[in-house]
Design a protein around this motif. Structure first.
Motif, short mmCIF file in Angstrom:
data_model
loop_
_atom_site.label_atom_id
_atom_site.label_comp_id
_atom_site.label_asym_id
_atom_site.label_seq_id
_atom_site.Cartn_x
_atom_site.Cartn_y
_atom_site.Cartn_z
N UNK A 227 0.86 -1.21 0.10
CA UNK A 227 -0.06 0.04 0.01
C UNK A 227 0.94 1.35 0.16
N UNK A 228 2.11 1.09 0.37
CA UNK A 228 3.02 2.41 0.27
C UNK A 228 3.44 2.84 -0.89
N UNK A 229 3.20 1.99 -2.13
CA UNK A 229 3.54 2.08 -3.36
C UNK A 229 2.28 2.70 -4.30
N UNK A 230 2.29 4.02 -4.73
CA UNK A 230 1.04 4.53 -5.51
C UNK A 230 1.52 4.38 -6.87
N UNK A 231 0.56 3.30 -7.56
CA UNK A 231 0.57 3.26 -8.84
C UNK A 231 -0.59 4.16 -9.45
N UNK A 232 -0.49 4.63 -10.57
CA UNK A 232 -1.72 5.15 -11.40
C UNK A 232 -2.96 4.37 -11.45
N UNK A 233 -2.92 3.20 -11.58
CA UNK A 233 -3.80 2.15 -11.60
C UNK A 233 -4.54 2.04 -10.21
N UNK A 234 -3.75 2.26 -9.29
CA UNK A 234 -4.63 2.22 -7.82
C UNK A 234 -5.02 3.32 -7.26
N UNK A 235 -4.95 4.44 -8.06
CA UNK A 235 -5.59 5.66 -7.93
C UNK A 235 -7.16 5.51 -8.26
N UNK A 236 -8.08 6.06 -7.62
CA UNK A 236 -9.34 6.29 -8.15
C UNK A 236 -9.64 6.66 -9.48
N UNK A 237 -10.58 6.28 -10.26
CA UNK A 237 -10.45 6.70 -11.53
C UNK A 237 -10.56 8.20 -11.75
N UNK A 238 -11.32 9.26 -10.82
CA UNK A 238 -11.36 10.37 -11.00
C UNK A 238 -9.93 11.29 -10.75
N UNK A 239 -9.29 10.57 -9.64
CA UNK A 239 -7.91 11.21 -9.31
C UNK A 239 -6.79 10.88 -10.61
N UNK A 240 -6.80 9.56 -11.22
CA UNK A 240 -6.20 9.00 -12.28
C UNK A 240 -6.20 10.19 -13.54
N UNK A 241 -7.60 10.26 -13.72
CA UNK A 241 -7.88 11.20 -15.09
C UNK A 241 -7.54 12.60 -14.78
N UNK A 242 -7.50 13.00 -13.52
CA UNK A 242 -6.94 14.29 -13.09
C UNK A 242 -5.50 14.46 -13.16
N UNK A 243 -4.71 13.38 -12.74
CA UNK A 243 -3.27 13.43 -12.74
C UNK A 243 -2.98 13.35 -14.57
N UNK A 244 -3.58 12.70 -15.22
CA UNK A 244 -3.16 12.60 -16.77
C UNK A 244 -3.70 13.91 -17.44
N UNK A 245 -4.41 14.57 -16.93
CA UNK A 245 -4.87 16.03 -17.10
C UNK A 245 -4.03 17.12 -16.86
N UNK A 246 -3.12 17.00 -16.09
CA UNK A 246 -2.40 17.96 -15.47
C UNK A 246 -2.59 18.27 -13.91
N UNK A 247 -3.42 17.44 -13.23
CA UNK A 247 -3.72 17.80 -11.94
C UNK A 247 -4.61 18.80 -11.74
N UNK A 248 -4.59 19.30 -10.34
CA UNK A 248 -5.43 20.35 -9.78
C UNK A 248 -5.10 21.95 -10.56
N UNK A 249 -3.91 22.02 -10.79
CA UNK A 249 -3.22 23.41 -11.37
C UNK A 249 -3.61 23.48 -12.80
N UNK A 250 -4.05 22.73 -13.33
CA UNK A 250 -4.51 22.85 -14.65
C UNK A 250 -5.43 23.60 -14.96
N UNK A 251 -5.56 24.55 -15.98
CA UNK A 251 -6.77 25.30 -16.00
C UNK A 251 -7.86 24.70 -16.69
N UNK A 252 -9.09 25.39 -16.44
CA UNK A 252 -10.43 24.35 -16.85
C UNK A 252 -10.85 25.25 -18.02
N UNK A 253 -11.43 24.75 -18.87
CA UNK A 253 -12.20 25.27 -19.93
C UNK A 253 -11.32 26.15 -21.08
N UNK A 254 -10.39 25.41 -21.30
CA UNK A 254 -9.64 26.24 -22.48
C UNK A 254 -8.31 26.41 -22.23
N UNK A 255 -7.55 27.20 -23.21
CA UNK A 255 -6.17 27.54 -23.13
C UNK A 255 -5.81 28.43 -21.97
#
Length: 117
Positions: free
Chosen positions: A78-106
């Motif tokens: 449980x100490x190792x965090x793999x992208x597959x082990x993340x909940x789907x919403x968090x995995x998608x957020x990480x793929x899209x740039x995380x919480x710091x990514x702008x929403x809705x366009x450039x």
């Protein structure tokens, strides 16, 4: 396959473990070792208690994960965090740039932007 868990020998097979764990709901993962059986992730101590019918204090999660690995199951810590082990919403957020990514366009153009003409 003969496995020793809590100083007791057990003759286990992968099909027996699958059949035994089929109707068992997995407990929440608490950061320790876990075993992936089918599409579910079970805490190693839960798997050990179910297949050996022993008290969880009688064996370690390491004994269970060694036995399950030898049988062909995937075991993780449980100490190792793999992208597959993340909940789907968090995995998608990480793929899209995380919480710091702008929403809705450039990203907005600022005065320090080198592309500004």
């Amino acid at each position: 396959m003969r496995c020793v868990i809590a100083r007791f020998p057990f003759d286990l097979s992968k099909s027996e473990v699958l059949a035994t764990m089929k109707n068992i709901d997995p407990e929440p993962l608490s950061g320790g070792e876990y075993v992936i059986i089918g599409r579910r992730s079970y805490p190693a101590k839960q798997v050990g208690a179910v297949i050996t019918r022993q008290d969880r204090r009688d064996f370690t999660s390491g004994e269970v994960t060694r036995a399950m690995t030898r049988l062909g199951f995937t075991c993780r810590s449980g100490q190792e965090q793999t992208p597959a082990a993340l909940p789907p919403v968090q995995a998608a957020s990480a793929l899209l740039g995380g919480m710091d990514a702008p929403l809705g366009g450039p990203a907005p153009v600022t005065a320090a932007d080198p592309l500004e003409g």
